[in-house]
Each structure stands twice: as C-alpha cells, then as structure tokens.
Design a protein around this motif. Structure first.
Motif, PDB file in Angstrom:
ATOM      1  N   SER A  21       0.859  -1.186   0.000  1.00  0.00           N
ATOM      2  CA  SER A  21       0.000   0.000   0.000  1.00  0.00           C
ATOM      3  C   SER A  21       0.896   1.237   0.000  1.00  0.00           C
ATOM      4  O   SER A  21       1.899   1.266   0.720  1.00  0.00           O
ATOM      5  CB  SER A  21      -0.898   0.037   1.238  1.00  0.00           C
ATOM      6  N   PRO A  22       0.562   2.263  -0.782  1.00  0.00           N
ATOM      7  CA  PRO A  22       1.345   3.505  -0.756  1.00  0.00           C
ATOM      8  C   PRO A  22       1.367   4.091   0.657  1.00  0.00           C
ATOM      9  O   PRO A  22       0.376   4.000   1.386  1.00  0.00           O
ATOM     10  CB  PRO A  22       0.584   4.422  -1.719  1.00  0.00           C
ATOM     11  N   PHE A  23       2.501   4.677   1.042  1.00  0.00           N
ATOM     12  CA  PHE A  23       2.619   5.272   2.374  1.00  0.00           C
ATOM     13  C   PHE A  23       1.465   6.229   2.674  1.00  0.00           C
ATOM     14  O   PHE A  23       0.925   6.249   3.776  1.00  0.00           O
ATOM     15  CB  PHE A  23       3.942   6.041   2.497  1.00  0.00           C
ATOM     16  N   GLU A  24       1.107   7.039   1.684  1.00  0.00           N
ATOM     17  CA  GLU A  24       0.073   8.048   1.900  1.00  0.00           C
ATOM     18  C   GLU A  24      -1.249   7.407   2.308  1.00  0.00           C
ATOM     19  O   GLU A  24      -1.938   7.884   3.206  1.00  0.00           O
ATOM     20  CB  GLU A  24      -0.117   8.884   0.631  1.00  0.00           C
ATOM     21  N   LYS A  25      -1.597   6.293   1.648  1.00  0.00           N
ATOM     22  CA  LYS A  25      -2.832   5.587   2.003  1.00  0.00           C
ATOM     23  C   LYS A  25      -2.726   4.950   3.381  1.00  0.00           C
ATOM     24  O   LYS A  25      -3.674   4.967   4.176  1.00  0.00           O
ATOM     25  CB  LYS A  25      -3.140   4.509   0.959  1.00  0.00           C
ATOM     26  N   ALA A  26      -1.571   4.363   3.666  1.00  0.00           N
ATOM     27  CA  ALA A  26      -1.373   3.700   4.952  1.00  0.00           C
ATOM     28  C   ALA A  26      -1.461   4.692   6.108  1.00  0.00           C
ATOM     29  O   ALA A  26      -1.970   4.373   7.187  1.00  0.00           O
ATOM     30  CB  ALA A  26      -0.022   2.989   4.967  1.00  0.00           C
ATOM     31  N   ILE A  27      -0.981   5.914   5.870  1.00  0.00           N
ATOM     32  CA  ILE A  27      -0.979   6.936   6.917  1.00  0.00           C
ATOM     33  C   ILE A  27      -2.364   7.553   7.097  1.00  0.00           C
ATOM     34  O   ILE A  27      -2.844   7.718   8.218  1.00  0.00           O
ATOM     35  CB  ILE A  27       0.050   8.040   6.587  1.00  0.00           C
ATOM     36  N   LYS A  28      -3.018   7.875   5.986  1.00  0.00           N
ATOM     37  CA  LYS A  28      -4.306   8.569   6.056  1.00  0.00           C
ATOM     38  C   LYS A  28      -5.490   7.622   6.210  1.00  0.00           C
ATOM     39  O   LYS A  28      -6.555   8.017   6.684  1.00  0.00           O
ATOM     40  CB  LYS A  28      -4.497   9.430   4.804  1.00  0.00           C
TER      41      LYS A  28
END
Length: 217
Positions: free
Chosen positions: A192-199
C-alpha cells in the motif's frame, strides 16, 4: 518519517507495520498484535479464576485508545460478558441491562473488557463506580493491564508474520518498488502507498461485533 526520508534523500524505502493496536490501514495484522492479544487473554483467564472464586465483577481495561481490536478479540476469546470499544457506543444503560441479565441467569461472576478509548466518555474507574452504584449486589473490581501488554516473547504467528513481511519488503525493493508499506490481506502479502497507509483507517470487523453481541446475551 520514512516517507519524508525517501522524498528528501531519494533513498528507496519500504515500511513494515508494527503496533499492538492493529490500527494501521492496509493490513489485517500488524507485528506485535497477536502477541499482545494472547497476553491479554492469558491475563483475563487468571482474573476469571479470582472472579469465580470470590463472586466478583471485574472490569478489565486493555490498550486501544482509538481502536478496539484487542478488546473485541480478547473479549470474545476469553468469554467476557461484555466488551466496550471506541468504535461502538453501546451506552451505560445497555451495560447495566446486560449485567442484570447475567446475574439473573445465575452467574455469580462476570468480566467486562474495556478498551481505554471506550466511547462512553468515562474511564474504567468511573464506569465501575457507576455500575457499583446502580447494581449494588455486585462486588466490583478494576484491573488495568497497562504496559504488560507490550512485553513478552512474540507468538509464533508474530514471528512468522515479521519474517514474511521482511522478506517481501526486501524483494519489493529489489524489484524497484519504494515508498510503500507491506501488509497482510487474505493470507497474502500486499503493498500500500505510504500516503494511504498513513491517512487510511483500519476498520473494526463488524461480524466480530455481531458475534460478541450474540455471545453476551
């Protein structure tokens, strides 16, 4: 932090999720969650022995300020009479009714598992005091498991999960991928892209809530 490091220095980075709360988007299990869960169940089993022998109602607080994965799964696994989690506001009146039914059914002891972020707006001591005031026939006790949930030897599941995630992360880097987090879904490794994992937000399993509700009737 890893995403910023990658963007500033252009060094390939791959993330691996590690938290006992299991509240990271993009994976059904995080490293450490299963170990903490088994620690909690073991502790509740021991508390149950005391509850039965002394005819007591125990409120057991577990970690989970924003996610109720530990409380819900441990509650089901340890046979708790009620479970309170941040994702569902069951209300204190329903808790009272549930405990009344438990007492009328002949149970001389009960266990209520509470995530520290329960939606009632009260902490475990306030909830225990409220119940004791309204149901005076219960001998109420509180047990806060605290940081013991963060320690101990990892379970086999966590050891295998960490190994699988580590291998997959390195293989993904060698394949030219970066700025992503490794996750587990349907027993398969995914990215999963970092941005998706974080948000993104890790959702509680609604079917487990249904199972818990059925078992506490």
């Amino acid at each position: 932090g890893a995403m910023i490091f990658q963007s500033e220095y252009n060094i390939p980075v791959m993330g691996i999720p590690g938290t006992i709360d299991n509240d990271i988007y993009g994976t059904t299990h995080t490293i450490g969650y299963d170990t903490a869960l088994n620690t909690v169940i073991g502790a509740i089993d021991k508390i149950r022995d005391t509850a039965i022998s002394h005819n007591r109602l125990f409120f057991v607080e577990v970690m989970g300020r924003d996610a109720g994965h530990i409380a819900l799964n441990a509650g089901i696994g340890a046979g708790a009479e009620e479970v309170l989690i941040p994702e569902e506001n069951m209300g204190l009146e329903r808790l009272l009714e549930s405990l009344k039914r438990s007492e009328k059914s002949g149970k001389s002891s009960s266990i209520v598992v509470i995530a520290e972020g329960d939606k009632s707006g009260k902490n475990v001591f306030e909830i225990a005091e409220y119940v004791e005031k309204n149901l005076p026939y219960y001998d109420v006790r509180v047990s806060v498991l605290g940081h013991m949930q963060r320690g101990g030897s990892p379970t086999c599941f966590d050891r295998v999960l960490a190994s699988r995630m580590g291998v997959f992360a390195v293989e993904s880097l060698l394949a030219g991928k970066s700025n992503m987090m490794v996750g587990l879904k349907n027993e398969e490794m995914i990215l999963s892209p970092f941005e998706k994992a974080i948000k993104g937000k890790s959702e509680i399993n609604k079917d487990l809530i249904r199972v818990s509700d059925i078992l506490t009737i």
